[in-house]
Design a protein around this motif. Sequence first.
Motif, PDB file in Angstrom:
ATOM      1  N   GLU A  67      -8.242 -43.379  23.558  1.00 30.42           N
ATOM      2  CA  GLU A  67      -8.638 -42.899  24.875  1.00 30.42           C
ATOM      3  C   GLU A  67      -9.829 -41.943  24.778  1.00 30.42           C
ATOM      4  OE1 GLU A  67      -8.879 -42.675  28.855  1.00 30.42           O
ATOM      5  OE2 GLU A  67      -7.616 -44.041  27.682  1.00 30.42           O
ATOM      6  N   GLU A  68      -9.814 -41.068  23.765  1.00 29.56           N
ATOM      7  CA  GLU A  68     -10.921 -40.137  23.572  1.00 29.56           C
ATOM      8  C   GLU A  68     -12.211 -40.887  23.243  1.00 29.56           C
ATOM      9  OE1 GLU A  68     -10.979 -36.520  23.844  1.00 29.56           O
ATOM     10  OE2 GLU A  68      -9.327 -37.325  25.059  1.00 29.56           O
ATOM     11  N   GLY A  69     -12.068 -41.966  22.476  1.00 28.19           N
ATOM     12  CA  GLY A  69     -13.237 -42.785  22.148  1.00 28.19           C
ATOM     13  C   GLY A  69     -13.834 -43.442  23.373  1.00 28.19           C
ATOM     14  N   ARG A  70     -12.973 -43.943  24.257  1.00 30.01           N
ATOM     15  CA  ARG A  70     -13.458 -44.563  25.488  1.00 30.01           C
ATOM     16  C   ARG A  70     -14.195 -43.541  26.357  1.00 30.01           C
ATOM     17  NH1 ARG A  70      -8.023 -46.629  25.385  1.00 30.01           N
ATOM     18  NH2 ARG A  70      -7.998 -48.762  24.574  1.00 30.01           N
ATOM     19  N   LYS A  71     -13.695 -42.313  26.387  1.00 33.86           N
ATOM     20  CA  LYS A  71     -14.356 -41.258  27.162  1.00 33.86           C
ATOM     21  C   LYS A  71     -15.753 -40.973  26.610  1.00 33.86           C
ATOM     22  CE  LYS A  71     -10.129 -38.810  28.582  1.00 33.86           C
ATOM     23  NZ  LYS A  71      -9.333 -37.560  28.395  1.00 33.86           N
ATOM     24  N   MET A  72     -15.871 -40.934  25.276  1.00 35.01           N
ATOM     25  CA  MET A  72     -17.169 -40.674  24.653  1.00 35.01           C
ATOM     26  C   MET A  72     -18.162 -41.784  24.993  1.00 35.01           C
ATOM     27  SD  MET A  72     -15.888 -39.271  20.922  1.00 35.01           S
ATOM     28  CE  MET A  72     -17.535 -39.116  20.237  1.00 35.01           C
ATOM     29  N   LEU A  73     -17.699 -43.038  24.949  1.00 34.04           N
ATOM     30  CA  LEU A  73     -18.572 -44.163  25.290  1.00 34.04           C
ATOM     31  C   LEU A  73     -18.981 -44.077  26.763  1.00 34.04           C
ATOM     32  CD1 LEU A  73     -16.854 -47.159  23.439  1.00 34.04           C
ATOM     33  CD2 LEU A  73     -19.141 -46.265  23.010  1.00 34.04           C
ATOM     34  N   GLY A  74     -18.030 -43.682  27.624  1.00 35.51           N
ATOM     35  CA  GLY A  74     -18.322 -43.547  29.044  1.00 35.51           C
ATOM     36  C   GLY A  74     -19.374 -42.497  29.339  1.00 35.51           C
TER      37      GLY A  74
END
Length: 491
Positions: A80-87
């Motif tokens: 989830e943290e990775g998806r936030k960074m990509l976002g």
Amino acid sequence: MDGFLFCYCKWSGQGSALDKELSKEEIINLLTTADCKAIFYTSSYKNTFKDVDIPHKFQMEVYSKKAQHDQENTWEYLMEEGRKMLGKGDRRYVDMILDPMEVRMLLFTSGTTDVPKAVMLCHKNIVSNVQDISRIVKLKEDDRALSILPIHHTFESSVGIMVVLFQGGSVAFYEGLKYVVKNLAEAQATLLVGVPLIFESMYNKIWKQAEKSDMTKALNMAVKLHKTLKKVGIDARKKIFKSVYSNFGGRLRMIVTGAAAISPNVVRGFQDLGIEIVMGYGLTEAAPLVSGTPDFTDRYGKAGSVGQVVPSGQLQIIDKNEDGIGEIIFKGPNVMLGYYNMPEKTAEVLKDGWFHTGDLGFVDENGCLYLTGRKKNVIVTKTGKNIYPEEIEEYLTKIPYIEECMVYGTDNDETGETIVSVQIRPAYETINDDFGCSDDQDEVYKLLKGKIADLNQTLPNYKRIRHIVIRNAEFVKTTTHKIKRQENVIE
């Protein structure tokens, strides 16, 4: 799949898959050896790592449950943290430029003859070998492999998974050895990658079942019919062996075997039943394949061979004896960078770009490699004669009353001579079916002693077995079912 272990090393992005069947002490030893800074594990290992001093621990589920994002030590939280960074536009990971020669994986050797060593592999090692294997084994887009070997092992990760996906196939994972037949049917698998012990057991069960059903004669006739039709270009195996194929899910068409030598009789036997069998030879240090039997070779006629060297590699036999047997050395883009933090061990096996395998063998006039044993396992007599335990073991395993065996040398206290000894795990079920005496250890010993006496008459005097030990316990083995010789020797 009831457990998974993966450690993240001190470099930027390198990892090491660990054997989930190791003890806690062995796992911690490997974590220390690999300088791991993080470990990913499933819930079954939660207590194992509770008091382990490692900076980062992440619990994950293979079959994901409801994500618990408030827990910062879970796989779901990291995703989830990775998806936030990509976002937010942080693409450092996605756009990372990879160095194909930088260490990206540590894999530990099985330790059958020595302490485990951490093999350093790079992207080039792995990718070049996947491409080479794909030139040897041609798959179809609808092929599906059933994964039955530990995924931390190079044979399974490269041949059983990456090669299949590279060629457009798919992979299903089994639930355990006792569920193989059930899972083959459920997955409708066409491909099975495994070790000789599994396939030799499968083959023997086919004929034992035929014998119990009084169908041996009919199966032999079916084999003859298949071979006759095959000569004239007619492929009717699915109809001829329908009952055999149904036992393996109905779609199994190819077996790939490696990690140890397989009986040529089993190789030819599966081919007689219309199931193609591919043999290969490899080591963790070669990511793993060194040689294999391509589609265009006579796999039936060369059943005792492990094939020709991979297309991008070179192979030599050095220090040959009078029979042309010597140590196998190999050079190619798939050869490891070295052993992690072991420069002396690396220097022992990597010389001028050539990897010295420690395996013995010879190459025939067609360039096909034959294995004869391990350099460290050779029994040397007082008269200088060399005896290869693997050769004697192959003869012994043809005796139906022997389940497993291990040949080794011992010194005779009276004569000072080195003699050939063997430990045998009897095939009690077969002994009971034929003689009804499996509960009588003295009778079992007499039976096996008599069979070995018959075998000795066919062997040169110096190769004859002089000492027999019956063992009821399983041999200590690696997770790929190879016997750990040093840990099983009984004087």
